[in-house]
Write an enzyme that holds these catalytic residues in place. Structure first.
Site, PDB file in Angstrom:
ATOM      1  N   ASN A  45       0.852  -1.186   0.000  1.00  0.00           N
ATOM      2  CA  ASN A  45       0.000   0.000   0.000  1.00  0.00           C
ATOM      3  C   ASN A  45       0.900   1.254   0.000  1.00  0.00           C
ATOM      4  OD1 ASN A  45      -1.454   2.260   1.003  1.00  0.00           O
ATOM      5  ND2 ASN A  45      -3.086   0.888   1.665  1.00  0.00           N
ATOM      6  N   HIS A  91       1.038   6.112   1.815  1.00  0.00           N
ATOM      7  CA  HIS A  91       1.883   6.963   2.662  1.00  0.00           C
ATOM      8  C   HIS A  91       2.920   7.761   1.874  1.00  0.00           C
ATOM      9  CE1 HIS A  91       0.253   6.043   6.565  1.00  0.00           C
ATOM     10  NE2 HIS A  91       0.120   4.797   6.156  1.00  0.00           N
ATOM     11  N   HIS A 130      -5.661   3.721  -1.866  1.00  0.00           N
ATOM     12  CA  HIS A 130      -6.996   4.036  -1.337  1.00  0.00           C
ATOM     13  C   HIS A 130      -7.385   5.413  -1.864  1.00  0.00           C
ATOM     14  CE1 HIS A 130      -9.658   4.249   2.574  1.00  0.00           C
ATOM     15  NE2 HIS A 130     -10.320   4.595   1.498  1.00  0.00           N
ATOM     16  N   ARG A 152      -9.553   8.027  -1.256  1.00  0.00           N
ATOM     17  CA  ARG A 152     -10.477   8.453  -0.190  1.00  0.00           C
ATOM     18  C   ARG A 152     -11.382   9.571  -0.677  1.00  0.00           C
ATOM     19  NH1 ARG A 152      -9.069   6.823   5.303  1.00  0.00           N
ATOM     20  NH2 ARG A 152     -10.738   8.247   5.866  1.00  0.00           N
ATOM     21  N   ARG A 204      -7.176  12.794   0.753  1.00  0.00           N
ATOM     22  CA  ARG A 204      -6.093  13.308   1.605  1.00  0.00           C
ATOM     23  C   ARG A 204      -4.716  12.820   1.172  1.00  0.00           C
ATOM     24  NH1 ARG A 204      -7.107   9.908   7.145  1.00  0.00           N
ATOM     25  NH2 ARG A 204      -9.122  10.936   7.044  1.00  0.00           N
ATOM     26  N   GLU A 256      -8.703   0.538  -3.079  1.00  0.00           N
ATOM     27  CA  GLU A 256      -9.644   0.583  -1.953  1.00  0.00           C
ATOM     28  C   GLU A 256     -10.505   1.828  -2.076  1.00  0.00           C
ATOM     29  OE1 GLU A 256      -7.464   0.808   1.657  1.00  0.00           O
ATOM     30  OE2 GLU A 256      -6.342  -1.004   1.259  1.00  0.00           O
ATOM     31  N   THR A 311      -8.363   3.464   8.287  1.00  0.00           N
ATOM     32  CA  THR A 311      -9.575   2.650   8.329  1.00  0.00           C
ATOM     33  C   THR A 311      -9.651   1.921   9.673  1.00  0.00           C
ATOM     34  OG1 THR A 311      -9.017   2.231   6.028  1.00  0.00           O
ATOM     35  CG2 THR A 311     -10.943   1.097   6.900  1.00  0.00           C
ATOM     36  N   GLU A 314     -11.153  -9.321   2.643  1.00  0.00           N
ATOM     37  CA  GLU A 314      -9.889  -8.993   3.312  1.00  0.00           C
ATOM     38  C   GLU A 314     -10.209  -8.901   4.794  1.00  0.00           C
ATOM     39  OE1 GLU A 314      -7.393  -5.909   1.708  1.00  0.00           O
ATOM     40  OE2 GLU A 314      -6.463  -5.533   3.669  1.00  0.00           O
ATOM     41  N   HIS A 345      -3.924  -4.659   7.677  1.00  0.00           N
ATOM     42  CA  HIS A 345      -4.049  -3.563   8.635  1.00  0.00           C
ATOM     43  C   HIS A 345      -3.166  -3.803   9.848  1.00  0.00           C
ATOM     44  CE1 HIS A 345      -5.715   0.192   9.954  1.00  0.00           C
ATOM     45  NE2 HIS A 345      -6.280   0.265   8.761  1.00  0.00           N
TER      46      HIS A 345
HETATM   47  N1  PXP Z   1      -5.868  -3.117   3.988  1.00  0.00           N
HETATM   48  C1  PXP Z   1      -6.841  -2.158   4.041  1.00  0.00           C
HETATM   49  C2  PXP Z   1      -8.215  -2.524   3.597  1.00  0.00           C
HETATM   50  C3  PXP Z   1      -6.555  -0.849   4.478  1.00  0.00           C
HETATM   51  O1  PXP Z   1      -7.523   0.078   4.529  1.00  0.00           O
HETATM   52  C4  PXP Z   1      -5.211  -0.551   4.840  1.00  0.00           C
HETATM   53  C5  PXP Z   1      -4.862   0.846   5.282  1.00  0.00           C
HETATM   54  O2  PXP Z   1      -5.107   1.761   4.270  1.00  0.00           O
HETATM   55  C6  PXP Z   1      -4.243  -1.563   4.746  1.00  0.00           C
HETATM   56  C7  PXP Z   1      -4.604  -2.841   4.345  1.00  0.00           C
HETATM   57  C8  PXP Z   1      -2.811  -1.316   5.121  1.00  0.00           C
HETATM   58  O3  PXP Z   1      -2.724  -1.076   6.488  1.00  0.00           O
HETATM   59  P1  PXP Z   1      -1.319  -0.639   7.127  1.00  0.00           P
HETATM   60  O4  PXP Z   1      -0.954   0.670   6.511  1.00  0.00           O
HETATM   61  O5  PXP Z   1      -1.607  -0.567   8.582  1.00  0.00           O
HETATM   62  O6  PXP Z   1      -0.329  -1.709   6.749  1.00  0.00           O
END
Ligand code: PXP
Length: 268
Positions: free
Chosen positions: A13, A16, A49, A51, A55, A76, A107, A157, A220
């Site tokens: 992901n 960031h 994602h 959003r 952001r 996402e 999330t 997921e 997550h």
């Molecule tokens: N999976 C989903 C559905 C998420 O919303 C997120 C965070 O955006 C992640 C995975 C990744 O989470 P983390 O950044 O805590 O690894």
């Protein structure tokens, strides 16, 4: 160790990277460059994602990433109609529907697949009409898994946030988010049993999902420490990880970044 374990797909992901860019509102660091580095170094999938508040990832990022990615893009998003319309046009390889609150830092929980069945079902229908497979981000319960199947999702997921929080409290006395700060006062044996309980919920809902023909991802709060046990759940075939990878990359890259600037700032 059994030798018929299925391979694990690693989805990275890169939200960031865009968070850092947005801190200055310039074009550096570029999520497209992050995509290239991830793809060249073993990521099997990119997760972003889009959003409602934009952001971090913007529509233009999503468009470029989907058009240029050498690996599948898992997008996402919430079930907000405006977003679903955009996403149907963007044509990612898959959509993961997630709950979204404007004020949240990240999330916070899984989708309310039972309370919001009709709205989620309608979003899935529209995505399917656009030939996009759908995963639902759910809390690890049998009810949520069964409902996801009823709603015609291809995949779920499982939210690993509770597991990650308890794991962090046991090993570093800090949760991976600070929402459950009160639990810091819990004695070690209680935390151990909570960890076991959260792991068992992941295990049993992953098995249930696999049994009824759903693909199973997890994500997550997963990091370089807590991911090991998750690998023991055979039914899970995909991990989506963001924060811990990007956080580590800061430190694995900082030394070279400083050295290079030092070199440039030396006068002969
Ligand atoms: N999976 C989903 C559905 C998420 O919303 C997120 C965070 O955006 C992640 C995975 C990744 O989470 P983390 O950044 O805590 O690894």
């Amino acid at each position: 160790m059994s030798n018929n374990k299925s391979n694990m797909t690693l989805g990275v992901n890169i939200d960031h990277i865009a968070v850092l860019r947005e801190a200055r509102k310039i074009n550096d660091p570029d999520p497209l460059m992050a995509l290239a580095v991830c793809a060249q170094n073993g990521a099997d999938q990119i997760t972003i994602h889009l959003r409602e508040d934009r952001r971090h990832i913007h529509d233009e990022d999503a468009k470029k990433i989907i058009q240029n990615s050498p690996i599948p893009v898992n997008l996402e998003c919430s079930i907000n109609q405006e977003i679903i319309d955009i996403v149907c046009k963007l044509q990612p390889h898959r959509v993961t529907l997630v709950p979204e609150k404007r004020e949240e830092v990240t999330t916070e929980g899984g989708l309310d697949v039972i309370g919001q069945a009709e709205a989620i079902g309608y979003a899935i229908e529209q995505l399917h009409d656009s030939l996009i497979p759908v995963s639902l981000f759910i809390d690890p319960t049998d009810e949520a898994v069964m409902m996801s199947k009823e709603l015609n999702a291809e995949m779920v997921e499982l939210h690993t946030g509770t597991y990650a929080n308890v794991y962090a409290m046991l090993h570093s006395s800090l949760p991976y988010t600070h929402h459950s700060i009160k639990e810091l006062e819990l004695p070690r044996h209680t935390l151990l049993s909570k960890l076991e309980q959260s792991f068992e919920m992941l295990q049993s809902s992953a098995d249930k999902a696999k049994d009824i023909g759903l693909e199973v991802a997890a994500g997550h709060g997963l990091n370089y420490h807590n991911v090991k046990s998750i690998m023991d759940i055979d039914a899970i075939t995909e991990l989506n990880i963001g924060q811990s990878i990007i956080a580590r990359s800061v430190f694995s890259g900082l030394a070279d970044a400083v050295k290079e600037m030092k070199r440039l700032s030396k006068r002969s």
